[in-house]
Design a protein around this motif. Structure first.
Motif, PDB file in Angstrom:
ATOM      1  N   VAL A 258      -7.950   1.540   9.178  1.00  0.00           N
ATOM      2  CA  VAL A 258      -8.877   1.384   8.436  1.00  0.00           C
ATOM      3  C   VAL A 258      -8.134   0.327   7.095  1.00  0.00           C
ATOM      4  CG1 VAL A 258     -10.559   1.438   7.061  1.00  0.00           C
ATOM      5  CG2 VAL A 258     -10.679   2.771   9.365  1.00  0.00           C
ATOM      6  N   HIS A 259      -8.720  -0.447   6.976  1.00  0.00           N
ATOM      7  CA  HIS A 259      -8.571  -1.499   5.405  1.00  0.00           C
ATOM      8  C   HIS A 259      -9.656  -1.527   4.770  1.00  0.00           C
ATOM      9  CE1 HIS A 259      -4.453  -1.301   6.824  1.00  0.00           C
ATOM     10  NE2 HIS A 259      -4.531  -2.208   7.984  1.00  0.00           N
ATOM     11  N   GLU A 260      -9.174  -2.299   3.464  1.00  0.00           N
ATOM     12  CA  GLU A 260     -10.338  -2.297   2.724  1.00  0.00           C
ATOM     13  C   GLU A 260      -9.747  -3.497   1.515  1.00  0.00           C
ATOM     14  OE1 GLU A 260     -11.557   0.326   0.137  1.00  0.00           O
ATOM     15  OE2 GLU A 260     -10.302   0.872  -0.748  1.00  0.00           O
TER      16      GLU A 260
ATOM     17  N   ILE B 273      -6.378  -6.230  -3.360  1.00  0.00           N
ATOM     18  CA  ILE B 273      -6.270  -5.074  -2.232  1.00  0.00           C
ATOM     19  C   ILE B 273      -6.143  -4.248  -2.012  1.00  0.00           C
ATOM     20  CG2 ILE B 273      -5.072  -2.969  -3.435  1.00  0.00           C
ATOM     21  CD1 ILE B 273      -4.657  -4.363  -6.765  1.00  0.00           C
ATOM     22  N   CYS B 274      -5.443  -3.491  -1.247  1.00  0.00           N
ATOM     23  CA  CYS B 274      -5.966  -2.325   0.015  1.00  0.00           C
ATOM     24  C   CYS B 274      -5.722  -1.184  -0.862  1.00  0.00           C
ATOM     25  CB  CYS B 274      -5.829  -2.549   1.330  1.00  0.00           C
ATOM     26  SG  CYS B 274      -6.328  -1.144   2.144  1.00  0.00           S
ATOM     27  N   ASN B 275      -6.528  -0.211  -0.641  1.00  0.00           N
ATOM     28  CA  ASN B 275      -6.553   0.904  -1.980  1.00  0.00           C
ATOM     29  C   ASN B 275      -6.592   2.315  -1.028  1.00  0.00           C
ATOM     30  OD1 ASN B 275      -5.931   2.266  -4.562  1.00  0.00           O
ATOM     31  ND2 ASN B 275      -7.854   2.109  -5.011  1.00  0.00           N
ATOM     32  N   VAL B 276      -6.470   1.898   0.777  1.00  0.00           N
ATOM     33  CA  VAL B 276      -6.779   2.982   1.181  1.00  0.00           C
ATOM     34  C   VAL B 276      -5.052   4.001   1.006  1.00  0.00           C
ATOM     35  CG1 VAL B 276      -6.167   3.723   3.575  1.00  0.00           C
ATOM     36  CG2 VAL B 276      -8.166   1.916   3.449  1.00  0.00           C
ATOM     37  N   ALA B 277      -4.996   4.610   0.927  1.00  0.00           N
ATOM     38  CA  ALA B 277      -4.317   5.597   0.120  1.00  0.00           C
ATOM     39  C   ALA B 277      -2.588   5.187   1.076  1.00  0.00           C
ATOM     40  CB  ALA B 277      -4.490   7.394   0.751  1.00  0.00           C
ATOM     41  N   GLY B 278      -1.713   5.081  -0.167  1.00  0.00           N
ATOM     42  CA  GLY B 278      -0.468   4.259   0.612  1.00  0.00           C
ATOM     43  C   GLY B 278      -0.282   2.811   0.785  1.00  0.00           C
ATOM     44  N   HIS B 279      -1.638   2.478   0.940  1.00  0.00           N
ATOM     45  CA  HIS B 279      -1.137   1.185   1.862  1.00  0.00           C
ATOM     46  C   HIS B 279      -0.901   0.091   0.190  1.00  0.00           C
ATOM     47  CE1 HIS B 279      -3.744   1.624   5.435  1.00  0.00           C
ATOM     48  NE2 HIS B 279      -3.500   2.664   4.838  1.00  0.00           N
ATOM     49  N   PHE B 280      -0.914   0.036  -0.448  1.00  0.00           N
ATOM     50  CA  PHE B 280      -1.389  -0.802  -1.749  1.00  0.00           C
ATOM     51  C   PHE B 280       0.546  -0.347  -1.811  1.00  0.00           C
ATOM     52  CE2 PHE B 280       0.171  -0.803  -6.488  1.00  0.00           C
ATOM     53  CZ  PHE B 280       0.105  -2.444  -6.755  1.00  0.00           C
TER      54      PHE B 280
ATOM     55  N   GLY C 159       2.474  -2.816   0.612  1.00  0.00           N
ATOM     56  CA  GLY C 159       2.562  -3.846   0.474  1.00  0.00           C
ATOM     57  C   GLY C 159       1.430  -4.970   0.044  1.00  0.00           C
ATOM     58  N   MET C 160       0.494  -3.676   0.719  1.00  0.00           N
ATOM     59  CA  MET C 160      -0.763  -4.534   1.070  1.00  0.00           C
ATOM     60  C   MET C 160      -1.100  -4.877  -0.733  1.00  0.00           C
ATOM     61  SD  MET C 160      -3.412  -2.644   4.250  1.00  0.00           S
ATOM     62  CE  MET C 160      -4.051  -3.773   4.685  1.00  0.00           C
ATOM     63  N   TRP C 161      -1.340  -6.145  -1.052  1.00  0.00           N
ATOM     64  CA  TRP C 161      -1.791  -6.755  -1.853  1.00  0.00           C
ATOM     65  C   TRP C 161      -1.325  -8.253  -1.668  1.00  0.00           C
ATOM     66  CZ3 TRP C 161       2.127  -8.850  -5.198  1.00  0.00           C
ATOM     67  CH2 TRP C 161       2.769  -8.449  -4.922  1.00  0.00           C
TER      68      TRP C 161
END
Ligand code: CU
Length: 164
Positions: A87-89, A145-152, A155-157
């Motif tokens: 899951v991402h956001e 940004i993806c703010n699912v735990a750990g994703h930021f 590198g998820m930005w």
């Protein structure tokens, strides 16, 4: 007859104004891809925005915006989660000062959303799902940004710029 002419003139002017306004504030559509290398790939760390280790080539998950810039006005983000298992956001953040690090909670492994210039989001998309976020944006620097735990921190930005 005179009144009719006046009415027609006013109508013509209104159409011209309406055309001008709609072209001036034409919406920009931005395609946003949320990707990852699969749940079997260990997540990276220390790769958040502005961090020393941040390098797109090392990221294990990320955000791609096309185009990565838009003129000020209505911007519509069409977001797709291309992951097969995660899951991402997408959260849209305005950077009041691009040199400042974003407020991060180590215990939650998440950015603190009410302290980072939060504007809006396409929240938790299941793998393969899409969603849209439309906002009126002023010129400046933004992040997606993806703010699912750990994703930021994995590198998820990505940066997004709004020009005048
Ligand atoms: Cu994510």
């Amino acid at each position: 007859m005179r009144a009719f002419k006046k009415t027609m003139l006013a109508l013509g002017a209104a159409i011209i104004v309406a055309t001008f306004v709609s072209s001036t504030f034409a919406a920009t559509t931005v395609k946003v891809i949320l990707w990852d290398k699969g749940a079997a790939t260990p997540m990276g760390t220390g790769m958040g925005y502005g961090m020393p280790l941040a390098a797109p080539s090392k990221a294990t998950m990320g955000v791609i915006a096309t185009p990565a810039t838009a003129a000020a006005g209505v911007v519509s983000f069409q977001v797709t989660n291309t992951s097969k298992d995660t899951v991402h956001e997408m959260i849209l953040v305005y950077l009041a000062d691009p040199k400042q690090p974003l407020t991060y909670s180590e215990s939650d492994s998440k950015l603190v959303e009410d302290k980072i210039g939060y504007i809006g989001e396409v929240s938790e998309l299941d793998p393969g799902k899409s969603g849209t976020l439309t906002k009126v944006l002023k010129p400046g620097e933004y992040l997606l940004i993806c703010n699912v735990a750990g994703h930021f921190m994995a590198g998820m930005w990505t940066k997004f710029e709004v020009t005048k």
